[in-house]
Structure formats: C-alpha cells, structure tokens
Design a protein around this motif. Structure first.
Motif, PDB file in Angstrom:
ATOM      1  N   UNK A  74      46.486  48.678  33.741  1.00  0.00           N
ATOM      2  CA  UNK A  74      46.269  48.980  35.160  1.00  0.00           C
ATOM      3  C   UNK A  74      45.676  50.375  35.297  1.00  0.00           C
ATOM      4  N   UNK A  75      44.649  50.497  36.092  1.00  0.00           N
ATOM      5  CA  UNK A  75      43.998  51.802  36.187  1.00  0.00           C
ATOM      6  C   UNK A  75      44.735  52.779  37.101  1.00  0.00           C
ATOM      7  N   UNK A  76      44.683  54.035  36.717  1.00  0.00           N
ATOM      8  CA  UNK A  76      45.114  55.128  37.585  1.00  0.00           C
ATOM      9  C   UNK A  76      43.872  55.671  38.273  1.00  0.00           C
ATOM     10  N   UNK A 104      46.117  51.054  40.690  1.00  0.00           N
ATOM     11  CA  UNK A 104      45.496  49.846  41.234  1.00  0.00           C
ATOM     12  C   UNK A 104      46.056  48.654  40.468  1.00  0.00           C
ATOM     13  N   UNK A 105      46.466  47.643  41.175  1.00  0.00           N
ATOM     14  CA  UNK A 105      47.045  46.459  40.541  1.00  0.00           C
ATOM     15  C   UNK A 105      45.950  45.734  39.756  1.00  0.00           C
ATOM     16  N   UNK A 106      46.298  45.261  38.573  1.00  0.00           N
ATOM     17  CA  UNK A 106      45.328  44.534  37.746  1.00  0.00           C
ATOM     18  C   UNK A 106      44.757  43.353  38.524  1.00  0.00           C
ATOM     19  N   UNK A 107      43.463  43.173  38.448  1.00  0.00           N
ATOM     20  CA  UNK A 107      42.826  42.060  39.142  1.00  0.00           C
ATOM     21  C   UNK A 107      42.548  42.338  40.605  1.00  0.00           C
ATOM     22  N   UNK A 108      42.928  43.525  41.071  1.00  0.00           N
ATOM     23  CA  UNK A 108      42.679  43.899  42.465  1.00  0.00           C
ATOM     24  C   UNK A 108      41.173  44.031  42.686  1.00  0.00           C
ATOM     25  N   UNK A 109      40.661  43.470  43.749  1.00  0.00           N
ATOM     26  CA  UNK A 109      39.227  43.583  44.008  1.00  0.00           C
ATOM     27  C   UNK A 109      38.960  44.452  45.232  1.00  0.00           C
ATOM     28  N   UNK A 110      39.920  45.302  45.586  1.00  0.00           N
ATOM     29  CA  UNK A 110      39.714  46.219  46.705  1.00  0.00           C
ATOM     30  C   UNK A 110      38.738  47.313  46.307  1.00  0.00           C
ATOM     31  N   UNK A 111      37.972  47.757  47.270  1.00  0.00           N
ATOM     32  CA  UNK A 111      37.089  48.893  47.018  1.00  0.00           C
ATOM     33  C   UNK A 111      37.908  50.183  47.004  1.00  0.00           C
ATOM     34  N   UNK A 112      37.278  51.224  46.495  1.00  0.00           N
ATOM     35  CA  UNK A 112      37.932  52.538  46.527  1.00  0.00           C
ATOM     36  C   UNK A 112      38.244  52.924  47.970  1.00  0.00           C
ATOM     37  N   UNK A 154      34.204  49.010  43.396  1.00  0.00           N
ATOM     38  CA  UNK A 154      35.472  48.352  43.072  1.00  0.00           C
ATOM     39  C   UNK A 154      35.910  48.868  41.706  1.00  0.00           C
ATOM     40  N   UNK A 155      37.069  49.539  41.652  1.00  0.00           N
ATOM     41  CA  UNK A 155      37.472  50.135  40.375  1.00  0.00           C
ATOM     42  C   UNK A 155      37.746  49.080  39.319  1.00  0.00           C
TER      43      UNK A 155
END
Ligand code: FES
Length: 122
Positions: A1-3, A19-27, A105-106
């Motif tokens: 999971x990214x910080x 950010x939750x793994x697989x999250x497709x939210x933009x920054x 998207x991160x």
C-alpha cells in the motif's frame, strides 16, 4: 500500500496518508477526503489549478504511467512540461515532474506530493 505525503507552505506540517490497495481515487480526491488544501476549480483536467509536483520517495524512480490528453494539454499551457519530458511521457510513459492532482491516480509506490497553495502553482 502506498504512502502519500503531502507538503505545502500553507500546511502546518506534512501529512502522510495510506492509499488502500486497488484504490482508483485521484490525488485530488484523496486530498479532499483528508482535508489537504490542494487548490482546484474544475476537477476535470481543464483549468490547471490543481498543479502538483510529484517525487518518488525511496530509491526507485516513479512508476511509468500514461498521461491523459487533457493533462498533457494543460501542462503544456502552463509550461510545466518540457518537450523532452513530453516525449519521454509519450514514448516510455515516464511521468513528468509536475502533474494535475485531479488526473493523477497514485500507484503502489510511496510519493511526495508538493504544492504551493496558489492555484496553478506547484
Ligand atoms: Fe482543474 Fe485539476 S482541478 S485541472
């Protein structure tokens, strides 16, 4: 999971979110969710007010990713992408230094997101 660490002169201190793994939210969506004051207007890649600088944290370069046509156009207008960066982005999906928070998207990597707090600043 990214910080994802956000940093800006208008923030009292840097803030890191996971950010939750697989999250497709933009920054930009993540910033709104966590009350991080990245300026924005359109939310759709049209105005350029959400300009950010993205830096990889750690020893690996940023992961490759394709820019949207809108993001390329805005970054060119803002003169925040050089012809060399544009070519690298188009040929190798090498991400440029500056991005639009509403388009980025991160990925699964730790990054520093910097912004000035001024719309269209970085
Ligand atoms: Fe307008 Fe991102 S908010 S380009």
């Amino acid at each position: 999971m990214p910080n994802i660490t956000f940093s800006a002169p208008i923030m009292k201190k840097d803030k890191t979110i996971y950010a939750v793994a697989g999250n497709t939210s933009t920054i930009l969506a993540l910033a709104k969710e966590h009350e991080i004051p990245i300026p924005f207007e359109c939310g759709d890649g049209d105005c350029g007010s959400c300009l950010i600088e993205v830096t990889a944290l750690g020893d690996k370069p940023l992961m490759g990713m394709a820019l949207t046509e809108k993001e390329k156009a805005r970054l060119k207008e803002l003169q925040m992408i050089s012809p060399a960066e544009l070519e690298l982005a188009e040929v190798n999906d090498t991400p440029p230094r500056f991005r639009l928070a509403c388009q980025f998207i991160p990925r699964d990597e730790d990054v520093l997101v910097s912004f000035t707090g001024t719309p269209g600043g970085s």
